[in-house]
Scaffold this active site. Structure first.
Site, PDB file in Angstrom:
ATOM      1  N   GLY A  52     -77.224  59.521  20.990  1.00  0.00           N
ATOM      2  CA  GLY A  52     -75.953  60.239  20.652  1.00  0.00           C
ATOM      3  C   GLY A  52     -76.659  61.728  20.340  1.00  0.00           C
ATOM      4  O   GLY A  52     -77.142  61.666  19.235  1.00  0.00           O
ATOM      5  N   LEU A  53     -76.235  62.650  21.310  1.00  0.00           N
ATOM      6  CA  LEU A  53     -76.904  63.942  20.764  1.00  0.00           C
ATOM      7  C   LEU A  53     -75.740  64.963  20.919  1.00  0.00           C
ATOM      8  O   LEU A  53     -76.003  65.916  21.404  1.00  0.00           O
ATOM      9  CB  LEU A  53     -78.153  64.420  21.986  1.00  0.00           C
ATOM     10  CG  LEU A  53     -79.325  63.568  21.688  1.00  0.00           C
ATOM     11  CD1 LEU A  53     -80.183  64.000  22.936  1.00  0.00           C
ATOM     12  CD2 LEU A  53     -80.053  63.661  20.397  1.00  0.00           C
ATOM     13  N   GLY A  54     -74.636  64.510  20.216  1.00  0.00           N
ATOM     14  CA  GLY A  54     -73.526  65.365  20.094  1.00  0.00           C
ATOM     15  C   GLY A  54     -73.915  66.763  18.885  1.00  0.00           C
ATOM     16  O   GLY A  54     -75.019  66.848  18.566  1.00  0.00           O
TER      17      GLY A  54
ATOM     18  N   LYS B 127     -71.554  54.284   1.772  1.00  0.00           N
ATOM     19  CA  LYS B 127     -70.687  55.451   2.673  1.00  0.00           C
ATOM     20  C   LYS B 127     -69.473  55.173   2.863  1.00  0.00           C
ATOM     21  O   LYS B 127     -68.594  56.206   2.481  1.00  0.00           O
ATOM     22  CB  LYS B 127     -71.548  55.736   3.923  1.00  0.00           C
ATOM     23  CG  LYS B 127     -70.897  56.736   4.647  1.00  0.00           C
ATOM     24  CD  LYS B 127     -71.103  58.064   4.122  1.00  0.00           C
ATOM     25  CE  LYS B 127     -71.075  59.335   4.903  1.00  0.00           C
ATOM     26  NZ  LYS B 127     -69.743  59.274   5.875  1.00  0.00           N
TER      27      LYS B 127
ATOM     28  N   GLU C 142     -63.902  60.941  -1.259  1.00  0.00           N
ATOM     29  CA  GLU C 142     -63.740  62.473  -0.752  1.00  0.00           C
ATOM     30  C   GLU C 142     -62.209  62.444  -0.209  1.00  0.00           C
ATOM     31  O   GLU C 142     -61.872  63.721  -0.703  1.00  0.00           O
ATOM     32  CB  GLU C 142     -64.688  62.539   0.791  1.00  0.00           C
ATOM     33  CG  GLU C 142     -64.396  63.593   1.513  1.00  0.00           C
ATOM     34  CD  GLU C 142     -65.145  63.413   2.684  1.00  0.00           C
ATOM     35  OE1 GLU C 142     -64.531  63.446   3.716  1.00  0.00           O
ATOM     36  OE2 GLU C 142     -66.691  63.421   2.558  1.00  0.00           O
ATOM     37  N   TYR C 143     -61.630  61.385   0.102  1.00  0.00           N
ATOM     38  CA  TYR C 143     -60.076  61.612   0.475  1.00  0.00           C
ATOM     39  C   TYR C 143     -59.538  61.913  -0.922  1.00  0.00           C
ATOM     40  O   TYR C 143     -58.633  62.627  -0.736  1.00  0.00           O
ATOM     41  CB  TYR C 143     -59.698  60.115   0.791  1.00  0.00           C
ATOM     42  CG  TYR C 143     -59.843  59.581   2.168  1.00  0.00           C
ATOM     43  CD1 TYR C 143     -60.836  60.127   2.874  1.00  0.00           C
ATOM     44  CD2 TYR C 143     -58.978  59.026   2.923  1.00  0.00           C
ATOM     45  CE1 TYR C 143     -61.485  59.669   4.123  1.00  0.00           C
ATOM     46  CE2 TYR C 143     -59.317  58.555   4.111  1.00  0.00           C
ATOM     47  CZ  TYR C 143     -60.371  58.988   4.704  1.00  0.00           C
ATOM     48  OH  TYR C 143     -60.647  58.387   6.166  1.00  0.00           O
TER      49      TYR C 143
END
Length: 319
Positions: A7-9, A178, A185-186
């Site tokens: 996964g290299l997005g 997490k 965070e929400y």
């Protein structure tokens, strides 16, 4: 240290760059070797020293020296499930798989148990930092067995800022922490959003960017989210060009589920999650229903005509 990367997005690519090149400000040195697999790798990675890209998991594993470490950075759910399943058939005992995505913690517990039967290590790493992680570092919450955490410590030390990672506990605990992080965070984002809307509609010519800026100097509500708010308001004070559609990665829902399982009241996080749902409904049927019902018993409805709102009294309201 050598590491495989799936996964290299945008986020995975930035992590690979930090691992090999260090932080752009030079405060964190890189030096790791990355062998990456991605169907559509980040173009910024082409020709970067220390980064090799391949077109299959088999080729990636073949280029890694045992004991291998493979970091998986793909969307949670079926994509992660498929990659880990395929890796399990390619890796050997004492190799380690790291899931750095936003997987559900119960899935991580299950995956660790399955890999343990093959004597393959597994670490669930809740990763926060987004597109700023390459510069600022990634905050990481790690679940798994201590020997695997110790072996991968050089990777975590490079990716994180100083004191920016923690071995939270046994398998699943990293993604659990997490998950709650994102639930909080929400709530924070919703509180800021509601407060700035009150300021936006105030009977004073307030500059929201200036207010966000001053709050970040000594205020008890200062935060990185508020710094980002300042950047947003400097670009566009009324946010008129931004579509009011807020997505969620699923972790808000999972946090609410965990709160229910633990009988913990979490009204702020629940309300923030539902506010995101409401943002996605252009018809907003429930609001229309309430308005229609109020009109039935009190004549309070407001009909929209283009950009004008017409009240039952005939008064025209703009916007």
């Amino acid at each position: 240290m050598q590491i495989g990367f799936v996964g290299l997005g945008k986020m995975g690519g930035n992590m690979a760059l930090r691992l090999t090149q260090g932080s752009p400000d030079g405060k964190i040195s890189g030096g790791h070797q990355v062998v990456g697999f991605a169907k559509d790798p980040n173009p910024e990675l082409r020709g970067v020293p220390g980064i090799t890209t391949v077109d299959s998991l088999e080729k990636m594993v073949a280029q890694l020296a045992p004991p291998r470490v493979v970091w998986v950075m793909v969307p949670a759910g079926d994509a992660t499930e498929g990659v880990i399943s395929n890796l399990a058939n390619l890796l050997q005992p004492n190799d380690i798989i790291i899931d750095g995505g936003n997987s559900y913690y119960k899935d991580s517990v299950r995956r660790e148990q399955g890999l343990a039967h093959r004597k393959i290590g597994f670490l669930d790493v809740g990763t926060s930092g987004g597109i700023w992680g390459r510069q600022e570092g990634y905050c990481m919450m790690i679940g798994g067995q201590q020997p695997y955490v110790h072996h991968c410590r050089p990777i975590f030390d490079t990716l994180a800022p100083p004191d920016g990672w923690i071995h939270a506990g046994p398998p699943g605990s990293g993604h659990f922490v997490k998950m709650v992080h994102n639930g909080i965070e929400y709530g924070l984002m919703e509180a800021y959003a509601e407060g700035f809307e009150v300021l936006h509609k105030a009977p004073f010519p307030l500059k929201l960017a200036d207010i966000a800026s001053v709050w970040n100097h000594g205020s008890v509500v200062r935060s990185w989210l508020l710094e980002l708010s300042e950047r947003v308001f400097k670009q566009e004070d009324d946010l008129h060009s931004i579509e009011p559609y807020v997505v969620d990665s699923g972790e808000g829902q999972w946090t609410v589920q965990a709160a229910m399982e633990e009988a913990v009241p979490a009204p702020v996080i629940v309300a923030a999650l539902f506010a995101r749902y409401a943002s996605r409904d252009p018809e907003n049927f429930s609001a229309r229903y309430t308005a229609a019902l109020r009109n039935q018993f009190g004549g309070h409805s407001i009909k929209r005509v283009g950009e004008e709102r017409i009240a039952p009294t005939g008064e025209v309201k703009k916007g």
